[in-house]
Design an enzyme around this catalytic site. Structure first.
Site, PDB file in Angstrom:
ATOM      1  CG  HIS A   1      24.512  23.223 -33.741  1.00 47.59           C
ATOM      2  ND1 HIS A   1      25.139  22.435 -33.307  1.00 47.59           N
ATOM      3  CD2 HIS A   1      23.323  22.729 -34.112  1.00 47.59           C
ATOM      4  CE1 HIS A   1      24.334  21.429 -32.777  1.00 47.59           C
ATOM      5  NE2 HIS A   1      23.200  21.407 -33.316  1.00 47.59           N
ATOM      6  CD  GLU A   2      20.007  23.943 -35.767  1.00 45.95           C
ATOM      7  OE1 GLU A   2      19.768  22.844 -36.228  1.00 45.95           O
ATOM      8  OE2 GLU A   2      20.043  23.871 -34.407  1.00 45.95           O
TER       9      GLU A   2
ATOM     10  CG  HIS B   1      21.749  19.417 -37.363  1.00 44.86           C
ATOM     11  ND1 HIS B   1      22.527  18.047 -37.103  1.00 44.86           N
ATOM     12  CD2 HIS B   1      21.580  19.969 -36.121  1.00 44.86           C
ATOM     13  CE1 HIS B   1      22.500  18.386 -35.653  1.00 44.86           C
ATOM     14  NE2 HIS B   1      21.971  19.293 -35.278  1.00 44.86           N
TER      15      HIS B   1
ATOM     16  CG  HIS C   1      23.473  16.819 -31.870  1.00 42.95           C
ATOM     17  ND1 HIS C   1      22.137  16.381 -31.595  1.00 42.95           N
ATOM     18  CD2 HIS C   1      23.488  18.092 -32.178  1.00 42.95           C
ATOM     19  CE1 HIS C   1      21.438  17.507 -32.005  1.00 42.95           C
ATOM     20  NE2 HIS C   1      22.187  18.374 -32.294  1.00 42.95           N
TER      21      HIS C   1
END
Length: 274
Positions: free
Chosen positions: A178-179, A182, A188
């Protein structure tokens, strides 16, 4: 011809299963966000620019020497930037040649290093993104141990200076995936500007202090709304009473992610990096 098509389908199925042969469960899937349990040490606001967008005033919160928006997005890292804000903060740049240079420090706990390497392999297996050990690049990512054991955080997209992805000692593989999303430029999924066509936010189940992050709609929507996205909060995210906080308007849809990048995430990265 039919034999060739069948063979191609089998090969694609095998590739997908190989990329997800390790089923993520338990702590590998757990993800928390700044503001879930603790209060910030400071609150303020700043003008930020989302790539090719006009300046937008946003309130940020400071946790663990990081100025944070939306639970885990870094807009300033006090561990790196000692000069303070200068002008507008720009988010959303991509990495040249679809290549992200990175450093994994030797002093990270072995389990955390293993989770990072697992996440990198997954990104490389299913997207065009390449990860290389940093040599002399001026823009690169260093993976660091977060002060919070259960929270990860990252800036969105490439910055014009060294940046960090923070992962706690108890954060799992899904959080690392997930990170990295980013850092590559993804926001998101549930804050995309067409969100309200697809999900309802149940504010009565969310602490008042976190309402603003569900009203914070930014980014450029691409493709169908992705209920399975690795970049989507869980349906219980920010809940103060154990009840769901996000509900699909169409009951046939379900907010669920297996910890890996969804096909929608993969398609979006391919589009973003052309």
């Amino acid at each position: 011809m039919k034999t060739k098509i069948l063979y191609l389908i089998i090969v694609i199925s095998l590739l997908i299963s190989c990329n997800k042969q390790h089923k993520l469960t338990g702590e590998d899937l757990e993800q928390e966000y700044y503001g879930d349990h603790e209060d910030p040490t400071k609150k303020d606001s700043i003008l930020i620019i989302f790539d090719k967008d006009k300046p937008f005033k946003v309130e940020y919160e400071t946790y663990d020497s990081l100025d944070i928006i939306d639970g885990d997005i870094i807009i300033r890292d006090h561990n790196i930037d000692k000069l303070g804000f200068t002008g507008n903060i720009i988010l959303g740049r991509t990495w040249p040649n679809t290549t992200l240079p990175y450093i994994i420090p030797d002093n990270l706990p072995q389990k955390l290093k293993d989770n990072i390497k697992f996440a990198i392999r997954h990104w490389e297996n299913v997207t065009p993104i390449k990860f290389v050990n940093r040599t002399n690049e001026t823009s690169y990512v260093t993976f660091r141990k977060s002060k919070s054991p259960t929270i990860g955080s990252s800036a969105v997209g490439r910055q014009d200076y060294p940046q960090s992805i923070y992962l706690g000692t108890s954060t799992g593989k899904a959080v690392a995936i997930h990170e990295i999303g980013h850092a590559l430029g993804l926001f998101h999924e549930h804050i995309r500007t067409d969100r309200d066509k697809y999900i309802e936010i149940l504010y009565e189940n969310i602490a008042q202090k976190n309402h603003k992050w569900f009203k914070f709609l930014k980014g450029t929507p691409y493709g169908p709304y992705d209920f399975k996205s690795r970049m989507h909060y869980s349906k219980y995210a920010r809940s103060i009473n154990g009840k769901i906080t996000m509900k699909p308007i169409d009951p046939n849809n379900k907010i669920e992610n297996d910890g890996y990048l969804s096909q929608g995430d993969i398609n979006t990265i391919k589009r973003l990096y052309k």
